[in-house]
Design a protein around this motif. Structure first.
Motif, PDB file in Angstrom:
ATOM      1  N   ASN A   1       0.835  -1.214   0.000  1.00 51.81           N
ATOM      2  CA  ASN A   1       0.000   0.000   0.000  1.00 51.81           C
ATOM      3  C   ASN A   1       0.870   1.266   0.000  1.00 51.81           C
ATOM      4  O   ASN A   1       0.573   2.251   0.673  1.00 51.81           O
ATOM      5  CB  ASN A   1      -0.963   0.025   1.186  1.00 51.81           C
ATOM      6  CG  ASN A   1      -2.254   0.759   0.847  1.00 51.81           C
ATOM      7  OD1 ASN A   1      -2.324   1.463  -0.163  1.00 51.81           O
ATOM      8  ND2 ASN A   1      -3.265   0.602   1.684  1.00 51.81           N
ATOM      9  N   LYS A   2       1.952   1.195  -0.776  1.00 56.64           N
ATOM     10  CA  LYS A   2       2.839   2.342  -0.924  1.00 56.64           C
ATOM     11  C   LYS A   2       2.533   3.074  -2.221  1.00 56.64           C
ATOM     12  O   LYS A   2       1.847   2.564  -3.095  1.00 56.64           O
ATOM     13  CB  LYS A   2       4.305   1.892  -0.906  1.00 56.64           C
ATOM     14  CG  LYS A   2       4.778   1.392   0.440  1.00 56.64           C
ATOM     15  CD  LYS A   2       6.275   1.114   0.422  1.00 56.64           C
ATOM     16  CE  LYS A   2       6.770   0.718   1.805  1.00 56.64           C
ATOM     17  NZ  LYS A   2       8.241   0.469   1.808  1.00 56.64           N
ATOM     18  N   ARG A   3       3.077   4.255  -2.337  1.00 56.33           N
ATOM     19  CA  ARG A   3       2.820   5.095  -3.496  1.00 56.33           C
ATOM     20  C   ARG A   3       3.687   4.689  -4.677  1.00 56.33           C
ATOM     21  O   ARG A   3       4.803   4.192  -4.513  1.00 56.33           O
ATOM     22  CB  ARG A   3       3.058   6.564  -3.163  1.00 56.33           C
ATOM     23  CG  ARG A   3       2.230   7.058  -1.982  1.00 56.33           C
ATOM     24  CD  ARG A   3       2.057   8.559  -2.053  1.00 56.33           C
ATOM     25  NE  ARG A   3       1.327   8.945  -3.244  1.00 56.33           N
ATOM     26  CZ  ARG A   3       1.006  10.209  -3.540  1.00 56.33           C
ATOM     27  NH1 ARG A   3       1.354  11.191  -2.740  1.00 56.33           N
ATOM     28  NH2 ARG A   3       0.334  10.494  -4.640  1.00 56.33           N
ATOM     29  N   LEU A   4       3.171   4.929  -5.872  1.00 55.06           N
ATOM     30  CA  LEU A   4       3.969   4.765  -7.077  1.00 55.06           C
ATOM     31  C   LEU A   4       4.815   6.007  -7.290  1.00 55.06           C
ATOM     32  O   LEU A   4       4.526   7.072  -6.742  1.00 55.06           O
ATOM     33  CB  LEU A   4       3.047   4.580  -8.296  1.00 55.06           C
ATOM     34  CG  LEU A   4       2.167   3.334  -8.334  1.00 55.06           C
ATOM     35  CD1 LEU A   4       1.185   3.433  -9.486  1.00 55.06           C
ATOM     36  CD2 LEU A   4       3.016   2.076  -8.459  1.00 55.06           C
ATOM     37  N   LYS A   5       5.842   5.867  -8.100  1.00 53.63           N
ATOM     38  CA  LYS A   5       6.605   7.035  -8.477  1.00 53.63           C
ATOM     39  C   LYS A   5       5.724   7.973  -9.305  1.00 53.63           C
ATOM     40  O   LYS A   5       4.841   7.520 -10.040  1.00 53.63           O
ATOM     41  CB  LYS A   5       7.838   6.626  -9.296  1.00 53.63           C
ATOM     42  CG  LYS A   5       8.878   5.849  -8.502  1.00 53.63           C
ATOM     43  CD  LYS A   5      10.076   5.510  -9.375  1.00 53.63           C
ATOM     44  CE  LYS A   5      11.127   4.741  -8.579  1.00 53.63           C
ATOM     45  NZ  LYS A   5      12.301   4.372  -9.422  1.00 53.63           N
ATOM     46  N   ASN A   6       5.951   9.272  -9.169  1.00 57.34           N
ATOM     47  CA  ASN A   6       5.169  10.245  -9.929  1.00 57.34           C
ATOM     48  C   ASN A   6       5.321   9.990 -11.430  1.00 57.34           C
ATOM     49  O   ASN A   6       6.420   9.734 -11.923  1.00 57.34           O
ATOM     50  CB  ASN A   6       5.618  11.667  -9.603  1.00 57.34           C
ATOM     51  CG  ASN A   6       5.282  12.077  -8.181  1.00 57.34           C
ATOM     52  OD1 ASN A   6       4.375  11.517  -7.562  1.00 57.34           O
ATOM     53  ND2 ASN A   6       6.009  13.041  -7.649  1.00 57.34           N
ATOM     54  N   ARG A   7       4.213  10.035 -12.136  1.00 52.92           N
ATOM     55  CA  ARG A   7       4.246   9.885 -13.588  1.00 52.92           C
ATOM     56  C   ARG A   7       3.057  10.605 -14.198  1.00 52.92           C
ATOM     57  O   ARG A   7       1.988  10.718 -13.583  1.00 52.92           O
ATOM     58  CB  ARG A   7       4.205   8.407 -13.985  1.00 52.92           C
ATOM     59  CG  ARG A   7       2.991   7.659 -13.448  1.00 52.92           C
ATOM     60  CD  ARG A   7       2.878   6.243 -13.976  1.00 52.92           C
ATOM     61  NE  ARG A   7       1.759   5.535 -13.349  1.00 52.92           N
ATOM     62  CZ  ARG A   7       1.228   4.425 -13.828  1.00 52.92           C
ATOM     63  NH1 ARG A   7       1.701   3.877 -14.936  1.00 52.92           N
ATOM     64  NH2 ARG A   7       0.213   3.843 -13.203  1.00 52.92           N
ATOM     65  N   ASP A   8       3.244  11.120 -15.390  1.00 49.89           N
ATOM     66  CA  ASP A   8       2.140  11.691 -16.141  1.00 49.89           C
ATOM     67  C   ASP A   8       1.417  10.564 -16.865  1.00 49.89           C
ATOM     68  O   ASP A   8       2.036   9.588 -17.295  1.00 49.89           O
ATOM     69  CB  ASP A   8       2.663  12.702 -17.172  1.00 49.89           C
ATOM     70  CG  ASP A   8       3.314  13.913 -16.528  1.00 49.89           C
ATOM     71  OD1 ASP A   8       2.959  14.236 -15.377  1.00 49.89           O
ATOM     72  OD2 ASP A   8       4.168  14.546 -17.183  1.00 49.89           O
TER      73      ASP A   8
END
Length: 441
Positions: A362-369
């Motif tokens: 339940n961790k965040r993904l790397k920022n991406r467009d």
């Protein structure tokens, strides 16, 4: 060794298996089930707000797994999303950016040079099965059995008469492997029963099972509704009131839910639950009679109602029961996720990313467009910000989805520089995914 094309062979020769430090790892490979509804509205499930439609089995998936509140189909119509799901890439790269129609696109399909998740897992030792809707190629040469699936029963068009199994242009369309074969039954029930049978026959092997349902796509037919399509004829269904159609839609979704329950019960009976990853979603938002509350618009639109859909993942002991995530994910992320969970080091250049961090920790993904394009419409997500661009008119709209999920307040005039920067990146993306591509639709 599965043979498709020389390019395919060179890619598959690079596939490596990860041992996870256990000599019995290959014998303990996880099973995968991907279930895709067709035109299911964002609020057409009782677990996501429906007061009239009862979906206890899909609700149970959500209770026992993880619910995505910001999951998106790659396309706002059928074929593009399926191309992205199968390949892990933006569908524009495959040449399928629009609907592969029964009337105008009977000679095209997903290129055999594309590597599908079925190709990938079959090469990794999985038995692969698909039961339901294909919709990325009508000719026999594009049949699922040539795209990595060991077993296939279903239809290749956008929809069939649920009883007669004839498509909207009057073509017979029910296949066993790559041969047309008549089979009596309501299509949703047939899809579910064949899926259950596949699990029972392959319970002792690692398997990939893809279940792309027809429901609740039109024509609107229940179990007792009469067949109306005829081979060689284009026949319209009888007119119904909105109330009558909504009742049929309710029945169609509930029958699909019943079938999903049978699939899940089979896993339980065979003690396969804890070794099986299940993912459920829709190919796009609800159409005319679907409920996309609180989202704006629906199928075919790039407002949220067209491509924000329910996503549910279940894997007992690995995915926390009753969890939710607001991470933004897309259909194209499924293939790299299967590669990760299947122990396949994937050398393919993909646009999707593995969701393992989200699902297991339940961790965040790397920022991406993220990007969408359909017809003359384009859209882009950058965090909470969403830009829409209408290519013909040049009109831009900018929304803050954190505070305005219904896309009611256009903030273009308040943040012109943000919109300008996003527009440049949106156009750059479109140029990249469409260069040297032969459009199929």
């Amino acid at each position: 060794m599965l043979v498709k094309q020389n390019t395919f062979l060179s890619i598959l020769s690079c596939l490596l298996f990860m041992s996870f430090g256990n000599s019995n790892a290959q014998a303990k490979k996880s099973n995968f089930i991907i279930i895709m509804a067709d035109d299911l509205g964002y609020a057409d499930l009782s677990c996501n707000g429906s007061q009239t439609i009862k979906t206890p089995n899909i609700d149970k998936l959500a209770r026992e797994g993880m619910l995505f509140t910001d999951f998106h189909s790659n396309g706002s119509v059928c074929s593009p999303t399926r191309a992205a799901l199968l390949t892990g890439k933006y569908q524009q790269r495959t040449g399928i950016s629009g609907v592969v129609t029964a009337k105008s696109h009977r000679d095209v399909g997903l290129s055999l040079t594309e590597v599908t998740f079925a190709d990938m897992l079959k090469e990794a030792g999985y038995v692969t099965g698909m039961f339901g809707k294909w919709h990325v190629g009508y000719p026999e040469k594009y049949n699922p059995v040539h795209q990595g699936f060991d077993e296939y029963i279903g239809y290749v068009s956008g929809n069939v008469d649920y009883h007669a199994h004839i498509d909207q242009e009057g073509y017979e369309d029910w296949w066993h492997q790559n041969q047309l074969q008549k089979e009596k039954g309501y299509s949703t029930d047939l899809i579910s029963s064949h899926a259950v049978n596949f699990i029972k026959r392959h319970k002792d092997k690692p398997f990939l099972l893809y279940i792309p349902h027809e429901a609740p796509h039109g024509p609107f037919q229940g179990r007792k509704t009469s067949a109306f399509r005829k081979i060689g004829e284009v026949v319209k269904d009888k007119k119904r009131t909105r109330e009558e159609t909504k009742l049929l839609l309710k029945e169609m979704i509930e029958i699909m839910d019943e079938g999903i329950g049978n699939v899940m019960q089979t896993l339980t009976e065979l003690n396969l639950d804890e070794n099986t990853f299940v993912f459920f979603c829709s190919d796009n938002g609800g159409a005319r009679y679907g409920d996309n509350t609180p989202l704006r618009a629906g199928k075919g639109s790039l407002y949220e109602g067209g491509q924000r859909v329910i996503g549910i993942a279940k894997w007992p002991g690995k995915i926390k029961a009753g969890s939710t995530t607001s991470e933004t994910a897309m259909t194209m992320d499924i293939l790299p996720t299967l590669a990760q969970f299947g122990g396949v080091q994937n050398p393919l250049k993909l646009d999707g990313v593995s969701l393992d961090r989200v699902l297991l920790k339940n961790k965040r993904l790397k920022n991406r467009d993220l990007f969408w394009q359909y017809s003359n419409k384009m859209a882009m997500r950058r965090g909470k910000w969403k830009l829409l661009m209408f290519k013909d008119s040049g009109v831009l709209e900018l929304y803050n989805l954190d505070s305005d999920i219904g896309e009611k307040k256009n903030l273009l005039n308040a943040y012109p520089q943000k919109a300008k920067a996003m527009k440049l990146d949106l156009l750059k993306w479109y140029d990249d995914v469409t260069k040297n591509v032969d459009e199929k639709s």
